[in-house]
Design a protein around this motif. Structure first.
Motif, PDB file in Angstrom:
ATOM      1  N   SER A  46       0.829  -1.207   0.000  1.00  9.74           N
ATOM      2  CA  SER A  46       0.000   0.000   0.000  1.00  9.74           C
ATOM      3  C   SER A  46       0.867   1.263   0.000  1.00  9.74           C
ATOM      4  O   SER A  46       1.864   1.346   0.706  1.00  9.74           O
ATOM      5  CB  SER A  46      -0.911  -0.040   1.229  1.00  9.74           C
ATOM      6  N   ASN A  72      -2.254  -1.125  -3.350  1.00 11.67           N
ATOM      7  CA  ASN A  72      -3.351  -0.217  -3.065  1.00 11.67           C
ATOM      8  C   ASN A  72      -2.751   1.192  -3.006  1.00 11.67           C
ATOM      9  O   ASN A  72      -1.968   1.494  -2.119  1.00 11.67           O
ATOM     10  CB  ASN A  72      -3.987  -0.627  -1.734  1.00 11.67           C
ATOM     11  N   PRO A 154      -0.720   2.681   4.864  1.00 14.89           N
ATOM     12  CA  PRO A 154       0.277   2.546   3.797  1.00 14.89           C
ATOM     13  C   PRO A 154       1.609   2.001   4.312  1.00 14.89           C
ATOM     14  O   PRO A 154       2.010   2.314   5.437  1.00 14.89           O
ATOM     15  CB  PRO A 154       0.454   3.986   3.311  1.00 14.89           C
ATOM     16  N   TYR A 344      -6.263  -5.683   6.313  1.00 18.06           N
ATOM     17  CA  TYR A 344      -6.554  -5.851   4.894  1.00 18.06           C
ATOM     18  C   TYR A 344      -7.895  -6.518   4.626  1.00 18.06           C
ATOM     19  O   TYR A 344      -8.388  -6.523   3.506  1.00 18.06           O
ATOM     20  CB  TYR A 344      -5.432  -6.675   4.232  1.00 18.06           C
TER      21      TYR A 344
END
Ligand SMILES: [Zn+2]
Length: 836
Positions: A46, A72, A154, A344
């Protein structure tokens, strides 16, 4: 129950962002795209990219991380770009921010990233981060960045700008990087913003980078020579056979969505290197930003088994018959569902559902024929359900939310046969309007006010009505959520989807955005009323007038029919010079008050937007003297000054350059060029000599601001003058009167310091940097911590007339009805009329 719903919202919008098509239109997913989605399902990496404005983001990097790395990838734009210019239409400020929000969403639909925001408002140009932080409210924006990091989790954060170079670019830019630098350490600390932890968990990203390039080093040569020990790089020029496009082709299409900023551009192909300077966190163990970070399912408890299942599904994928993986997908779906809570899970379950629907060609739609609906109104919803595969799918139940209307619907979804149903729903009388949530309450100059903190970060307001479908696919129960949509077949456009809007029973359109009382103290205010529903009420339209203003009549009675009608009020203003606001309101018998106007924003590249704002007209009482009868005006980039000069009784002839040779210029008391005329008008070099001659012969030639780059003629002034980038951005900056006896400060209107109060946005821009001593300087402005700039208004007597160069932002102050700006502008126009 209530909390559960909030959590659901949080995951659905901020976390799942674009998976449930926010543009309302169903996404048509090809087998290639399903394959790419499967690859993404198998990846837990991410990235969060942070900058200040819509269009700051590096779409190549976002596309690469999403499409090549399958991470992502989210862009956090701190602002919505309200302070920019609009090259495609009349919307400015909040309405422009809505267009730019939608342009970002359109860009993300192309490059595959997600989009989130903070509450920071783009209040206009800022010279440095200190000013930016003061106006934004630094702590609130930090709160929002930490919130985004905790929700999106992230692995790496990438800043678009350098946090170490304040003063070299827009203060919002440096500010975005400085705040990201601080938030990086805060997100993992449970003592910071602990209230957020009711809805999400702390999260410590691994690394922070600055997405640098040669540009930040001043030149390619300097960049070649620079020490690159802290730099990692990526060749982002990948070609995607599944999509038939190169990364930079996708990136150019994405970037070209920023149309109101004129960012349309050509695509490119081939190898291209992006650089990432490591700033803090765990130093990468290799030469790529993600080196050493495990981005597979192995990183979580029980993940290895999931990874193996996804790998098998990918291997067995049949492009001609994607539904063949459905039994395995359903098994995978259940396995993920059974995992313990992890960062997730919700996101990946959402991705699974999307792939399941795509593989089965499952089409679930609830549509109405009403585009705009009113609380209390009854509407029909048409359902269309179809399974376009051989998979076994049963529908069990549908629930219409938030009204919790449950409909038992036990039926098989056979191959390729439409099931339909029509169900009526009455909207609750307290249904909330679908207005952009950040505009519902008045914020400050630098920060939107958002009362429901769960909404912070979301790109747009969740639609009010949605449907939850309870299905069973190959024996596995699954819930799928869809918004109720409006669609229509339009003869010139085909099938058109629009967001379903909940609007007030009444909306009010003020026909005059601003009313000037100058020579007359009595003016007509026209108010259009739209009633969006039929009932048998008799309601009242009235005005909330500021002190001293009188309306005749004081109210109008409205009938309860569905209609549109125009009502007039005669407004009498007091003598005293002032700028005020009048609001229109409709009071109903049952005690409701309606006071909003409704704007529609419609462009081809974004979904239609409906915005509710206060129904207000600005009332400006001017005590202004003018010796000017008629002026000539040539527009440059375009401004609204001529219409506002007409409001105070000055005839304004709009001319073009080609009129100059055949026009008797001496008839004009003054001749004005609109903003950026020197930048935009081809042929201005040919027209200038005649206009300078006109000034010399007793006329008055006035130039407004131009940018210093791309001037189409150097011969625009009778005396030496160069344009710089100097600007005064603080609209409340101190004013120094340099030459109190100068004609322009005394005739016909006397100007003093109070005339510089209540200006808007800025004082001026691109002031001259050097000028001949033939020019008089009369006033000076200054930004905090800087020197006074005396060159906002330069006046030179020339022959029998005058020449004026002024970078003051008249194009903002006059439309805003600032009395002092009107008086000074009229004095400038009058310069050559006094002694003639
Ligand atoms: Zn920017």
């Amino acid at each position: 129950m209530k909390k559960k719903k909030l959590l659901f919202l949080l995951f659905n919008i901020l976390f799942l962002a674009l998976t449930n098509s926010i543009a309302q239109k169903p996404i048509e997913i090809t087998s290639s795209e399903i394959y790419a989605k499967l690859q993404k399902l198998g990846n837990l990496g991410s990235v969060l990219y942070i900058a200040a404005h819509p269009d700051d983001e590096n779409t190549s990097v976002i596309s690469y991380f999403n499409n090549y790395k399958h991470f992502n990838t989210t862009y956090l734009s701190l602002t919505r770009g309200d302070g920019g210019q609009n090259l495609i239409g009349p919307e400015i400020r909040e309405l422009l921010g809505i267009i730019r929000t939608q342009e970002l969403l359109a860009a993300r639909r192309i490059d595959g990233g997600n989009q989130v925001f903070s509450r920071a408002n783009d209040f206009g140009y800022s010279k440095g981060p200190e000013e930016t932080f003061r106006i934004w409210d630094k702590d609130s924006v930090l709160y929002d960045i930490v919130w985004a990091i905790r929700c999106l989790k992230p692995d790496i954060i990438i800043n678009r700008f350098d946090h170490r170079t304040p003063g070299t670019t827009h203060g919002h830019h440096t500010g975005s990087a400085m705040l990201s630098f601080e938030a990086f350490d805060m997100a993992g600390n449970p003592d910071i913003f602990p209230g957020q932890l009711k809805y999400t968990e702390v999260w410590q990203p691994k690394r922070l980078f600055f997405n640098t390039s040669w540009w930040f080093y001043g030149s390619r040569e300097k960049f070649e020579e620079a020490n690159k020990d802290n730099l990692t790089s990526l060749d982002i020029g990948a070609y995607y056979p599944l999509l038939g496009q190169s990364n930079n082709e996708i990136s150019a299409k994405s970037r070209s969505q920023h149309r109101c900023q004129g960012f349309g551009r050509l695509g490119s192909r081939g190898s291209e290197i992006e650089y990432f300077e490591f700033l803090k966190g765990e130093k990468p163990s290799g030469d790529q930003p993600f080196a050493g970070i495990n981005t597979s399912w192995d990183r979580i408890n029980g993940g290895s088994e999931i990874q193996a299942k996804i790998d098998r599904i990918i291997q067995s994928f049949n492009f001609e018959a994607p539904h063949k993986i459905i039994p395995d997908l359903m098994n995978l779906y259940q396995s993920i569902k059974m995992l313990d809570h992890n960062p997730y899970k919700e996101k990946k379950l959402g991705e699974c559902k999307e792939i399941i629907q795509a593989c089965t060609g499952l089409f679930l739609e609830a549509k109405t024929n009403n585009h705009k609906i009113v609380p209390g109104e009854e509407i029909m919803i048409d359902f269309e359900l179809i399974n376009r595969s051989n998979s076994n799918i049963d529908v069990h139940k549908i629930i219409i939310l938030p009204v919790d209307k449950e409909i038992e619907w036990k039926e098989k979804l056979p191959f390729n046969r439409v099931l339909s149903k029509q169900i009526s729903v009455t909207l609750p009388s307290n249904a909330t309007y679908t207005n952009p949530y950040w505009l519902n309450q008045e914020g400050t100059l630098g920060l939107y006010s958002v009362q429901d903190k769960q909404l912070i970060g979301m790109p747009e307001t969740p639609r009010y009505l949605s449907v939850q479908y309870e299905l069973e696919i190959e024996g596995v129960k699954i819930l799928i959520d869809r918004d109720v949509v409006f669609k229509s077949g339009e003869p010139d456009k085909g099938e058109v989807y629009k967001p379903l809007e909940v609007i007030p029973e009444y909306t009010i359109e003020m026909q005059n955005p601003i009313l000037f009382f100058s020579e007359e103290n009595r003016k007509t205010l026209n108010v259009k009323v739209n009633h969006h529903i039929n009932n048998d009420n008799t309601d009242t339209l009235l005005l909330k007038l500021p002190d001293g203003f009188i309306a005749e009549p004081t109210y109008h009675l409205l009938s309860g029919e569905n209609y549109q009608d125009l009502f007039s009020f005669e407004i009498t203003a007091p003598e005293k010079e002032q700028k005020q606001e009048v609001l229109a309101e409709i009071h109903t018998k049952d005690g409701n008050i309606y006071s909003r106007t409704m704007h529609s924003i419609s462009y081809d590249h974004i979904p239609e937007q409906t915005v509710l704002q206060p129904a207000a007209t600005t009332l400006v009482r001017l005590q202004i003297k003018s010796t000017v009868d008629k002026i000539g005006y040539i527009q440059g980039a375009g401004d609204r000054i001529p219409e506002f000069l007409k409001e105070i009784g000055i005839q304004c002839d709009l001319l073009s350059l080609s009129d100059i040779p055949t026009t008797e210029l001496n008839q004009y008391d003054a001749f004005i060029f609109g903003i950026r005329a020197l930048n935009t008008l081809d042929g201005i070099d040919n027209a200038m000599p005649a206009l300078l001659e006109y000034a010399k012969n007793g006329g008055n030639l006035i130039l407004q601001y131009n940018t210093n780059r791309g001037v189409k003629t150097e011969n625009f002034s009778p005396y030496p003058l160069t344009i710089s980038r100097d600007r005064v951005t603080d609209e409340n900056s101190p004013v120094k009167i340099l030459d109190p006896d100068h004609q322009v400060l005394n005739t016909p209107n006397s100007i003093n310091e109070s005339d510089f109060k209540n200006w808007v946005q800025e004082r001026g821009l691109y002031f001259p940097g050097t000028w001949s001593d033939k020019f008089d300087t009369v006033i000076a402005f200054k930004d905090p911590g800087e020197e006074y700039l005396p060159s906002g208004l330069l006046i030179a007597p020339y022959g029998k007339g005058n020449y004026v160069y002024t970078g003051i932002s008249w194009f903002r102050e006059l439309p805003a009805g600032v009395p002092g700006a009107f008086k000074l502008f009229v004095n400038i126009l009058s310069l050559s009329t006094i002694n003639n």
